[in-house]
Write an enzyme that holds these catalytic residues in place. Structure first.
Site, PDB file in Angstrom:
ATOM      1  NE  ARG A 291      -1.898   2.143   3.541  1.00  0.00           N
ATOM      2  CZ  ARG A 291      -2.500   2.725   4.590  1.00  0.00           C
ATOM      3  NH1 ARG A 291      -3.726   2.376   4.930  1.00  0.00           N
ATOM      4  NH2 ARG A 291      -1.865   3.605   5.325  1.00  0.00           N
TER       5      ARG A 291
ATOM      6  CE1 TYR B  85      -4.544   6.418   7.987  1.00  0.00           C
ATOM      7  CE2 TYR B  85      -4.349   6.125   5.621  1.00  0.00           C
ATOM      8  CZ  TYR B  85      -4.407   5.593   6.882  1.00  0.00           C
ATOM      9  OH  TYR B  85      -4.314   4.251   7.053  1.00  0.00           O
TER      10      TYR B  85
ATOM     11  CG  ASP C 188      -6.825   3.835   3.598  1.00  0.00           C
ATOM     12  OD1 ASP C 188      -7.925   4.354   3.310  1.00  0.00           O
ATOM     13  OD2 ASP C 188      -6.577   3.319   4.712  1.00  0.00           O
TER      14      ASP C 188
ATOM     15  CG  HIS D 113      -7.922   7.156   6.420  1.00  0.00           C
ATOM     16  ND1 HIS D 113      -8.054   7.812   7.614  1.00  0.00           N
ATOM     17  CD2 HIS D 113      -7.644   5.875   6.735  1.00  0.00           C
ATOM     18  CE1 HIS D 113      -7.853   6.976   8.610  1.00  0.00           C
ATOM     19  NE2 HIS D 113      -7.601   5.783   8.102  1.00  0.00           N
TER      20      HIS D 113
ATOM     21  CD  GLU E 264      -8.008   0.642   3.324  1.00  0.00           C
ATOM     22  OE1 GLU E 264      -6.958   0.161   2.842  1.00  0.00           O
ATOM     23  OE2 GLU E 264      -8.165   0.818   4.542  1.00  0.00           O
TER      24      GLU E 264
ATOM     25  CD  GLU F 211      -9.643   1.236   8.119  1.00  0.00           C
ATOM     26  OE1 GLU F 211      -8.845   0.634   7.403  1.00  0.00           O
ATOM     27  OE2 GLU F 211      -9.367   2.286   8.716  1.00  0.00           O
TER      28      GLU F 211
ATOM     29  NE  ARG G  31      -9.258  -2.206   4.509  1.00  0.00           N
ATOM     30  CZ  ARG G  31      -8.207  -2.523   5.254  1.00  0.00           C
ATOM     31  NH1 ARG G  31      -7.652  -3.722   5.145  1.00  0.00           N
ATOM     32  NH2 ARG G  31      -7.707  -1.665   6.117  1.00  0.00           N
TER      33      ARG G  31
ATOM     34  CD  GLU H 124      -4.118  -2.631   7.083  1.00  0.00           C
ATOM     35  OE1 GLU H 124      -5.292  -2.838   7.428  1.00  0.00           O
ATOM     36  OE2 GLU H 124      -3.593  -1.503   7.090  1.00  0.00           O
TER      37      GLU H 124
ATOM     38  CD1 TRP I 264      -6.738  11.911  10.368  1.00  0.00           C
ATOM     39  CD2 TRP I 264      -7.350   9.876  11.095  1.00  0.00           C
ATOM     40  NE1 TRP I 264      -5.603  11.145  10.451  1.00  0.00           N
ATOM     41  CE2 TRP I 264      -5.947   9.886  10.892  1.00  0.00           C
ATOM     42  CE3 TRP I 264      -7.965   8.698  11.538  1.00  0.00           C
ATOM     43  CZ2 TRP I 264      -5.135   8.771  11.125  1.00  0.00           C
ATOM     44  CZ3 TRP I 264      -7.178   7.599  11.772  1.00  0.00           C
ATOM     45  CH2 TRP I 264      -5.784   7.629  11.577  1.00  0.00           C
TER      46      TRP I 264
HETATM   47  C1  GCO Z   1      -5.625   0.975   7.639  1.00  0.00           C
HETATM   48  C2  GCO Z   1      -6.293   1.959   8.504  1.00  0.00           C
HETATM   49  C3  GCO Z   1      -5.544   2.362   9.727  1.00  0.00           C
HETATM   50  C4  GCO Z   1      -6.491   3.094  10.660  1.00  0.00           C
HETATM   51  C5  GCO Z   1      -6.178   2.753  12.063  1.00  0.00           C
HETATM   52  C6  GCO Z   1      -7.092   3.482  13.032  1.00  0.00           C
HETATM   53  O1  GCO Z   1      -6.012   0.902   6.492  1.00  0.00           O
HETATM   54  O2  GCO Z   1      -4.770   0.271   8.139  1.00  0.00           O
HETATM   55  O3  GCO Z   1      -6.887   2.990   7.794  1.00  0.00           O
HETATM   56  O4  GCO Z   1      -4.394   3.076   9.437  1.00  0.00           O
HETATM   57  O5  GCO Z   1      -6.443   4.452  10.430  1.00  0.00           O
HETATM   58  O6  GCO Z   1      -6.286   1.384  12.207  1.00  0.00           O
HETATM   59  O7  GCO Z   1      -6.929   2.991  14.319  1.00  0.00           O
HETATM   60 MG    MG Z   2      -7.698   1.987   6.033  1.00  0.00          MG
END
Ligand code: GCO
Ligand code: MG
Length: 402
Positions: A147, A159, A210, A212, A236, A262, A283, A339, A402
């Site tokens: 990634r 991020y 990602d 985010h 993602e 996630e 995820r 991951e 975020w």
């Molecule tokens: C990822 C996630 C993490 C989250 C984190 C938050 O894809 O691994 O986005 O980076 O931000 O797990 O606690």
């Molecule tokens: Mg993520």
């Protein structure tokens, strides 16, 4: 068998982890991860006050009934705190079952469907050149999938870009750190990163990214389209998914594969995404989605709709979660990728584990149960320290995702 005690253990070997240890009359104990990054003590209290009293005296083999009891029996359903607590109980019970039957948990989930589990690592840098150098390091370690995240010109932080490369950890002590965001700059910059990575690494390496949760559906559609020539393994969390229908717009405009989930806690967060085939990878993972018992059902539904799994595996998921994910990944048919962010040596010492990395893949190991232990004495040397995930604002100060 009979459950006689359950302790909620908190430790901070560099970052906070919450662990549930369930003891049985027969002397066998099981471990479950209960870590919810930035909100750890809410789960501790939920477990101690409300869950543990309900499982004392129960038969640990009754994973389905105990799951239903904790989910339906609370009346208040779902949400990250509840589902993390239920997951911790569920993981610990599967661990006990495996140990009692002297077999790895994957044998209780259908046995191995593959020999090893494809994983991806995280490369990040302040700019495209540094990110490319970081990708090269993962390739040198044997990774087949990476990634890639990069700093954005004009933004002081974003991020996925960290100081401590191999053990990226966004949570910090003190009040939440503030990041700055510009969707316009991001959308201009990211395609250049992947153009460069394809030129440098060729076509075979799997590349992931990602977003985010920062884009609107039509912005995500534009990003997906502009990344098509670089054939990503997935894009993602392009958009927050409280409104699952929003992904129809993204899906109708791009062939870049989409991954999501996630932050989901139950099948009801993903049923439209799955049954309308709006995503390619789900995820959700064991610890934040109600445990092995619930995730098995989600994977079974996803299998029918051509959706594969791609379990979350950041550093805030303890080695117990990683082990549980690996037993799950190796046993289900529609596994996609896992991951894998490495834990620090301090964390691995507190949680000695049987799983291991080789040649771009993880193996769950063959120990009975989940194959992870918890060093109580060592863990006690690292007391809990409150930490928060960052927040994010647009350049004009508007609070953003975020
Ligand atoms: C990822 C996630 C993490 C989250 C984190 C938050 O894809 O691994 O986005 O980076 O931000 O797990 O606690
Ligand atoms: Mg993520």
């Amino acid at each position: 068998m009979k459950i006689i005690a359950a302790d909620v253990l908190v430790t901070c070997p560099g970052r906070n982890f919450v662990t549930l240890r369930i003891q049985t009359e027969e002397g066998i104990y099981g471990l479950g991860d209960a870590t919810l990054n930035g909100r750890e003590m809410a789960v501790v209290s939920y477990l101690r006050e409300h869950v543990v009293p309900c499982i004392i005296g129960r038969d640990p083999f009754e994973t389905e009934d105990i799951w239903q009891y904790l989910y339906r029996g609370a009346y208040w359903r779902g949400g990250p705190v509840t589902m993390t607590a239920i997951a911790a109980v569920d993981m610990a019970l599967w661990d006990i079952k495996g140990k009692a039957l002297n077999t790895p948990v994957y044998n209780l989930l259908g046995g191995k469907s593959r020999n090893r589990v494809l994983v991806y690592g995280h490369a990040n840098g302040v700019d495209i050149a540094e990110t490319s150098d970081e990708v090269a390091k993962y390739v040198a370690l044997g990774y087949k999938a990476v990634r890639a995240q990069t700093g954005i010109p004009g933004l002081s932080s974003t991020y996925g870009v960290a100081q401590e490369k191999l053990y990226y950890e966004p949570a910090a002590t003190g009040l939440p750190p503030e990041n700055l965001w510009s969707t316009e700059q991001y959308l201009l910059h990211v395609p250049k990163l992947f153009e460069r990575l394809r030129l440098t690494f060729g076509d075979d390496l799997h590349l992931l990214h990602d977003a985010h949760h920062r884009l609107t559906p039509i912005q995500a559609a534009r990003l997906g389209k502009s990344l098509e020539p670089h054939h990503l393994f997935w894009l993602e969390d392009a958009v927050t998914a409280e409104l699952q229908e929003g992904f129809r717009i993204v899906r109708h405009h791009t062939t870049t594969p989409l991954a999501l989930g996630e932050v989901f806690n139950s099948i009801w967060d993903a049923h439209i995404l799955i049954t309308e085939q709006l995503i390619d990878y789900i995820r959700m993972t064991i610890v934040h989605s109600g445990g092995i018992t619930h995730l098995k059902k989600i994977a079974a539904l996803a299998e029918i709709y051509h959706v594969q799994t791609g379990c979350h595996g950041a550093t805030d998921l303890s080695p117990i979660s990683m082990a549980a994910a690996l037993h799950f990944d190796i046993s289900i048919h529609n596994f996609g990728i896992q991951e894998y962010m490495r834990h620090t040596k301090e964390t691995d010492d507190v949680f000695p584990h049987a799983y291991y990395f080789a040649d771009g893949y993880l193996h769950p190991g063959d120990k009975p149960g989940l194959g992870v232990d918890y060093d109580v004495k060592l863990a006690e040397r690292f007391p809990y320290a409150r930490a928060y995930l960052p927040v994010n604002r647009k350049l004009d100060g508007t609070m953003w995702n975020w």
